[in-house]
Design an enzyme around this catalytic site. Structure first.
Site, PDB file in Angstrom:
ATOM      1  N   GLY A 244       0.976  -1.156  -0.079  1.00 30.81           N
ATOM      2  CA  GLY A 244      -0.289  -0.319  -0.643  1.00 30.81           C
ATOM      3  C   GLY A 244       1.102   1.401   0.046  1.00 30.81           C
ATOM      4  O   GLY A 244       1.041   1.700  -0.933  1.00 30.81           O
ATOM      5  N   PHE A 245       1.213   1.367   1.346  1.00 22.78           N
ATOM      6  CA  PHE A 245       2.775   2.550   1.345  1.00 22.78           C
ATOM      7  C   PHE A 245       1.999   4.483   0.864  1.00 22.78           C
ATOM      8  O   PHE A 245       2.377   4.998   1.056  1.00 22.78           O
ATOM      9  CB  PHE A 245       3.903   2.466   0.390  1.00 22.78           C
ATOM     10  CG  PHE A 245       4.453   1.441   0.071  1.00 22.78           C
ATOM     11  CD1 PHE A 245       5.179   0.448   1.185  1.00 22.78           C
ATOM     12  CD2 PHE A 245       4.147   0.672  -1.423  1.00 22.78           C
ATOM     13  CE1 PHE A 245       5.615  -0.704   0.864  1.00 22.78           C
ATOM     14  CE2 PHE A 245       4.678  -0.870  -1.762  1.00 22.78           C
ATOM     15  CZ  PHE A 245       5.233  -1.464  -0.635  1.00 22.78           C
ATOM     16  N   ALA A 514      -0.359  -0.926  14.614  1.00 24.58           N
ATOM     17  CA  ALA A 514      -0.588  -1.570  15.979  1.00 24.58           C
ATOM     18  C   ALA A 514      -0.361  -1.637  16.809  1.00 24.58           C
ATOM     19  O   ALA A 514      -1.100  -1.763  18.179  1.00 24.58           O
ATOM     20  CB  ALA A 514       1.469  -2.143  15.807  1.00 24.58           C
ATOM     21  N   PRO A 640       9.877  -8.192  16.929  1.00 19.50           N
ATOM     22  CA  PRO A 640      11.140  -8.590  16.316  1.00 19.50           C
ATOM     23  C   PRO A 640      10.921  -8.782  14.297  1.00 19.50           C
ATOM     24  O   PRO A 640      12.552  -7.995  13.960  1.00 19.50           O
ATOM     25  CB  PRO A 640      11.984  -8.848  17.701  1.00 19.50           C
ATOM     26  CG  PRO A 640      11.489  -9.127  17.956  1.00 19.50           C
ATOM     27  CD  PRO A 640      10.066  -9.510  18.112  1.00 19.50           C
ATOM     28  N   THR A 642       8.771  -9.188  12.619  1.00 15.92           N
ATOM     29  CA  THR A 642       8.384  -8.860  11.099  1.00 15.92           C
ATOM     30  C   THR A 642       9.138  -7.383  11.831  1.00 15.92           C
ATOM     31  O   THR A 642       8.589  -6.016  10.295  1.00 15.92           O
ATOM     32  CB  THR A 642       6.444  -8.442  11.499  1.00 15.92           C
ATOM     33  OG1 THR A 642       6.453  -8.315  12.899  1.00 15.92           O
ATOM     34  CG2 THR A 642       5.913  -9.940  11.124  1.00 15.92           C
ATOM     35  N   GLY A 710       4.128   2.255  17.297  1.00 14.30           N
ATOM     36  CA  GLY A 710       4.461   1.744  15.553  1.00 14.30           C
ATOM     37  C   GLY A 710       5.867   2.026  14.806  1.00 14.30           C
ATOM     38  O   GLY A 710       5.951   3.126  15.493  1.00 14.30           O
ATOM     39  N   GLY A 712       5.669   1.638  10.870  1.00 14.44           N
ATOM     40  CA  GLY A 712       5.607   1.419   9.467  1.00 14.44           C
ATOM     41  C   GLY A 712       6.862   2.683   8.446  1.00 14.44           C
ATOM     42  O   GLY A 712       6.667   2.388   7.792  1.00 14.44           O
ATOM     43  N   GLU A 713       6.827   3.517   9.258  1.00 22.93           N
ATOM     44  CA  GLU A 713       7.863   4.761   8.916  1.00 22.93           C
ATOM     45  C   GLU A 713       8.564   5.135   9.258  1.00 22.93           C
ATOM     46  O   GLU A 713       9.586   5.972   8.619  1.00 22.93           O
ATOM     47  CB  GLU A 713       6.240   5.779   8.708  1.00 22.93           C
ATOM     48  CG  GLU A 713       4.894   5.803   8.090  1.00 22.93           C
ATOM     49  CD  GLU A 713       4.249   5.747   7.729  1.00 22.93           C
ATOM     50  OE1 GLU A 713       3.605   6.075   6.918  1.00 22.93           O
ATOM     51  OE2 GLU A 713       3.289   5.915   9.312  1.00 22.93           O
TER      52      GLU A 713
END
Ligand SMILES: Cc1cc2nc3c(=O)[nH]c(=O)nc-3n(C[C@H](O)[C@H](O)[C@H](O)COP(=O)(O)OP(=O)(O)OC[C@H]3O[C@@H](n4cnc5c(N)ncnc54)[C@H](O)[C@@H]3O)c2cc1C
Ligand code: SF4
Lengths: 746, 341
Positions: A244-245, A514, A640, A642, A710, A712-713
């Protein structure tokens, strides 16, 4: 609060891994519902103007073609802008597909051809005759800087950046100064999976929509409002997303097209976009930045000035936080920030991994490197001297901040102390070696979300929330959190997501999943625990009489008395004894507005520090990023394994931003020209070498009960800057326009 | 993509016949280029002729000591063929520098010669392009031309031929074997691809209906001193910005024979006999190499985005010749791996 750690914090394989490897995980374009028709989108070859004629007759004459939809024959739909506004829509007037003859951007969808087969629809689309009247377009940001304006506060929460102190004075106080212009061009998310929607017609305007999205509820709301459907008529399912990003944060136009065709034709319809059409919607906006820094003799920053101008469309004000971080990351009294937009004839930009911060950290972190050189300090030492222990922008203490450990552990792992600061001083044979660093800051966010937990008579726990897993590992960590909460083995837990029939969840973005869904899952499991205790008490279990939930613990598939662990009851037995097929519970209702506007007590952020090594061929200008160490402080790391994947991907992404990625527009046509994977370059395996990921210890009881921030970024921040800084260290060349391709180093 | 018919030709003659019998027929090898062009509506053949059963996949030795590559041999089988690896390592390296393993497994040697340019505008029907639509104009001139030609261009087209394999074949002076309506003929490799001139729609000198049946490599393979240097925007799976095939025969420090061909710089693999002549008989030194490079790039012209290629090509030629001399044969600059200062 202490959590047991049977699962949380342990590296855990993806629970959805087997389904993905075996191909049983189905994506939006893979639902082969009976009687399916196929739609193919026709895209505008011009950038601005009007459609003057559509001659559909020859196409409609082809046997097997059902309909050609265009602005000429679309039924009257919702009228007001607000109906087209999705959860993530910025201020302005959202683009409405097939709404009028007006062309507002290149590759605008202008028609949908629906036929019996995909091949026929594609062919028919290729011969559909459309005439246009072209008008002059404007797509070049650099030519419109004068018209750039400060966007107003948007309903979606855009806050103009806050300046403080007096930069002019700060600049004058400094003994060392730097100024630089930084730029990068448009970038497209380009997830592997192309956007697609399969709409299953169930009769009576009832639809099952399999959509590629980062938010099933967002897609549902959109089609309900636009097409006047009820919740029951518009079920949206999105169990797997092939990347997705950010591209799936807003409903894309294939969803509109597929739903339109299904409702009009009363048939099931699939619409999928082509790779070229993946360049027809949101992208990371081209942004020009100016940074000026001043420092005192001791290296402390006396002034920070960060200005950014970004492109947006003619119809919406896409905003992101590009410069705001520069008022937080380092300690400085005088900060002047400005963020402006310029309207161009393009589609509205869209959040793309670490939106704003990825851009801003290029300007700020290259500037910090330049400033370190100007001040005669090591870039790491310079950052440490300007460490912020208190968020001056929000005037709040940090809930936790262990960026110091990122610096320390990252530098140690990398061997930073062996760096000779002089540019061009380090070599490996014929190659120039450069070491550079950077870093960043990202919000630790949490959104309201709902979850349900349900235990069946076999002792199997199913937890659900209508969230999404865009490959980040949501399925896995929610399974871990649920298993941990109720003391069950991982195999006894299934987490279900991606369906509007499930409890409501926000779009998957902002690195908040998360924390948000994790908290909801934990709460739902806690609520289920209470139900289980009640059931035990109903059963006249002497040991549990009058016992409170805090007096019991869940472990080994049992509920046990904390004071006497031998007093235990098997959870499965509780369900069986209840006479019900299952016992279930939900977390508390979504918080009301009052709760949400409570002033925050803390500044909550994740941080990272990145160290990169490049080797540059001095004659040929080729750059290889041979080592990267990325140290991240993001609170509790649930998984850790993922988590590491997220940061590895971020590093690759950052290398890509630094060296390769660019959607190249030919302004004469207003069109992105390298619209395929062969020419839109991202790294291949051969470009990627050693990457070390470090998660530093960080406990935070304030962000949420799980202590999750979190990630992801955050891992992406500072990577591109670190690579650029390393290139400077290797070559003495300061490239401020990304990507740094061969030609810029010759 | 339009609908099309398909026949699997049983033999070369039948394939040629089938081609003549249809108006818009095309041969298909691995399809790695043709199918993309069809999906983008750049090519719209109404009939495809499969070649898999024509028996053209063999790689075999020739009586004169050369080697014949069947037109249907895949790029992968060619690169890894023991005779190619041993006797023509320059060719092997060039092939392996191209595309990806998956593509090379599908792509055929004949198809590789025939692949079309990667010019962005050629692939996008919304923009004018003389090669796709003669007379419509060249969008690359005055447009985004980072990957375009600096040598042998014309006012009507500045596209490059994108192949790596062909650069090595040019350097090795291969011969193209062709079968057509008028029988068989051979074409010297240097005469196979064309410069754009005022007919950029024609990439090569094949006549309508002609089929490539094979490629003959001469006995001399330069198996000792060679280098294929490919410079690109990422380390693999990208077309060459500039590539150099350099092959030398050395007598001590003196160059006895030399071959020099460039990719990514022209409408055809660019072999320069005058530059080769400047190398032959000279000492294998940087000065000699620089003179050859200057010769190759005399008359080179940049178009803005691609102007850097002139300097890049100059440096690449010198590097490739050096690598050939020193027998550090590399397809790229991967020398950096596995070492830390
Ligand atoms: C993403 C991507 C990256 C690539 N990167 C590179 C690279 O870095 N370097 C490189 O060199 N190449 C690269 N390629 C190109 C690849 O090498 C060519 O596509 C391939 O060699 C074509 O061979 P084919 O057999 O698949 O040809 P096809 O696609 O089958 O045919 C191509 C053309 O040749 C014609 N043809 C095929 N066989 C014959 C014959 N025997 N006689 C006459 N005409 C014939 C067809 O009619 C068609 O016009 C890349 C391709 C892709 C898709
Ligand atoms: S360079 Fe050649 S292929 Fe490219 S646009 Fe011009 S004419 Fe077409």
């Amino acid at each position: 609060m202490t959590l047991q750690t049977d699962y949380i914090g342990k590296p855990t394989n993806r629970v959805d891994g087997p389904a993905k490897v075996l191909g049983t995980a189905k994506y939006a374009a893979e639902f082969n519902v009976p009687n399916l028709l196929y739609g193919y989108v026709v895209s505008s070859p011009i950038t601005k103007g009007n459609i003057t004629k559509i001659d559909a007759a020859p196409v409609l004459a082809l046997p097997g073609v059902h309909r050609v939809f265009s602005h000429e024959n679309v039924p009257s739909l919702a009228w007001f802008d607000r109906s087209y506004k999705d959860d993530v829509a910025p201020g302005g007037s959202p683009f409405r597909p097939l709404h009028s003859a007006e062309i507002k951007f290149s590759q605008q969808p202008v028609a949908l051809v629906v036929a019996d087969t995909f091949e026929l629809a594609r062919y028919a689309a290729s011969i559909l005759h459309i005439e246009y009247e072209e008008e002059a377009h404007e797509t070049e940001l650099a030519k419109h800087l004068d018209e750039a304006y400060q966007p107003g506060k948007g309903k979606t929460g855009y806050q103009p950046p806050k300046s403080r102190g007096n930069f002019g004075r700060g600049w004058a106080q400094g003994v060392a100064h730097m100024e630089g212009q930084y730029s990068h061009h448009a970038q497209h998310h380009n997830p592997m999976e192309m956007f697609a929607s399969t709409v299953e017609w169930l009769g009576d305007k009832k639809l099952n929509v399999y959509d590629k999205t980062q938010g099933a509820f967002n897609s549902q709301q959109y089609i309900m409002k636009v097409f006047g459907l009820s919740k029951e008529q518009a079920r949206v399912v999105s169990k797997y997303t092939g990347g997705g990003f950010g591209s799936g944060l807003r409903p894309q136009y294939q969803l509109f097209m597929a739903v339109l065709a299904a409702l009009e034709l009363e048939r099931s319809v699939r619409v999928s976009l082509t790779r070229q059409q993946m360049f027809s919607f949101g992208h990371r906006p081209e942004t020009l930045q100016h940074v000026a820094l001043a420092a005192a003799a001791d290296g402390s920053l006396t002034g920070i000035n960060h200005v950014a101008v970004a492109e947006t469309s003619q119809f919406e004000d896409f905003t992101e936080n590009v410069v705001g971080w520069s008022g937080t990351l380092y300690d400085c009294k005088n900060v002047q920030l400005d963020y402006r937009l310029a309207k161009l004839d393009v589609f509205t930009p869209l959040d793309m991994r670490a939106p704003g911060a990825a851009t801003g950290s290029i300007g700020l972190e290259i500037a910090m490197d330049e400033m370190a050189y100007a001040a005669g300090l090591d870039p790491l030492e310079f950052r440490i001297r300007n460490y912020s222990d208190f968020d001056q922008a929000q005037n709040l203490p940090y809930s936790s901040k262990n960026l110091r450990a990122c610096y320390r552990e990252g530098a140690a792992k990398f061997g930073w102390e062996r760096r000779d600061p002089r540019p061009g001083s380090m070599r490996d044979g014929n190659l120039l070696v450069g070491w550079g660093m950077g870093g960043g800051i990202w919000d630790a966010q949490k959104q309201p979300a709902q979850a349900q937990a349900s235990l069946d008579a076999d002792g199997h726990l199913t937890v659900s929330s209508g969230s999404n897993d865009i490959g980040t590992g949501t399925y896995t960590i929610m399974t871990q959190i649920a298993a941990e909460s109720l003391g069950l083995p991982l195999e006894a837990v299934t987490f279900v997501l991606g369906d509007t029939e499930l409890p409501e969840a926000p779009v998957q973005g902002g690195s908040w999943t998360a924390a948000s869904i994790g908290t909801a899952v934990q709460e739902a499991c806690a609520a289920l625990g209470e139900e289980l205790l009640k059931q035990a008490q109903k059963m006249d279990h002497a040991a549990f009489k009058g016992v409170k939930i805090d007096d019991v613990q869940f472990a080994n598939g049992q509920m046990r008395l904390r004071t006497d662990l031998t007093q235990a009851v098997v959870l499965r037995d509780l369900v069986q004894a209840s006479g019900q097929p299952k016992i279930e519970a939900k977390n508390a209702k979504l918080p009301g507005l009052i709760d949400m506007v409570k002033p925050p007590k803390y500044s909550m952020h994740a941080h990272n520090a990145v160290f990169a090594e490049v080797k540059v061929d001095p004659d040929l200008g080729t750059v290889h990023v041979t080592r990267v160490v990325n140290a991240v402080a993001a609170g509790r790391i649930v998984n850790p394994k993922t988590a590491r994947s997220q940061v590895l991907g971020s590093v690759v992404w950052g290398i890509s931003m630094a060296l390769m990625e660019e959607s190249v527009m030919d302004h004469r046509f207003g069109r992105f020209m390298n619209h395929n994977y062969a020419e839109y370059h991202i790294p291949v395996n051969a470009d990627i070498h050693d990457i070390d990921v470090i998660f530093v210890h960080e406990e935070d009881a304030e962000v949420n009960p799980l202590g999750i921030k979190g990630l992801g970024e955050v891992g992406l921040l500072g990577v591109a800057a670190a690579v650029c800084n390393a290139i400077y260290h290797a070559t003495g060349k300061r490239v401020r326009d990304l990507p740094v391709t061969i030609d810029k180093l010759l | 993509m339009n609908s099309f018919t398909f026949t699997q030709a049983p033999a070369v003659a039948a394939a040629v016949q089938d081609n003549l019998a249809h108006e818009d027929a095309a041969y298909i090898g691995g399809g790695t280029n043709l199918l993309d062009l069809m999906k983008e509506n750049v090519a719209r053949p109404t009939h495809l002729i499969g070649l898999k059963k024509t028996g053209l996949a063999a790689i075999e030795s020739l009586p004169d000591g050369g080697l014949r590559l069947g037109a249907l041999a895949t790029n992968a089988d060619t690169a890894w063929h023991p005779d190619v690896e041993k006797r023509y390592p320059l060719l092997s390296q060039a092939v392996l520098a191209g595309a990806s393993p998956q593509l090379r497994n599908m792509a055929t040697d004949g198809g590789n010669l025939m692949q079309r340019t990667r010019c962005y505008y050629f692939y996008d029907l919304a923009t004018p392009c003389n090669k796709r639509e003669p007379g419509s104009g060249c969008s690359a001139i005055g447009g985004y031309n980072r990957i375009h030609a600096i040598l042998g261009t014309s006012e009507s087209c500045i596209a490059t031929h994108p192949s790596d394999m062909c650069v090595a074949l040019a350097a090795l002076a291969a011969t193209v074997r062709v079968s057509g309506p008028h029988g068989e003929r051979t074409i010297a490799f240097g005469d196979f691809h064309r410069l754009p001139g005022d007919a950029p729609e024609r990439d090569n000198t094949l006549e309508p209906g002609e089929l490539i049946t094979g490629l003959d490599l001469p006995a001399k393979g330069f198996e000792k001193n060679y280098s294929y240097l490919k410079l690109r925007d990422r380390t693999s799976y990208a077309f060459a910005l500039v590539s150099v095939a350099a092959a030398l025969e050395l007598d001590g420090d003196t160059i006895k024979d030399a071959r020099l061909a460039l990719g990514g710089v022209a409408h055809k693999p660019w072999r320069d006999p005058a530059a080769e002549a400047l190398l032959i008989g000279q000492p294998a030194t940087a000065d000699t190499f620089r003179r050859a490079a200057a010769q190759v790039l005399e008359g080179a012209q940049g178009y803005g985005h691609n102007t850097f290629k002139i300097e890049l090509a100059r440096r690449a030629i010198v590097r490739a010749l050096k690598q050939a001399t020193e027998m550090t044969q590399r397809t790229d600059d991967n020398a950096f791996l596995n070492s830390n200062p």
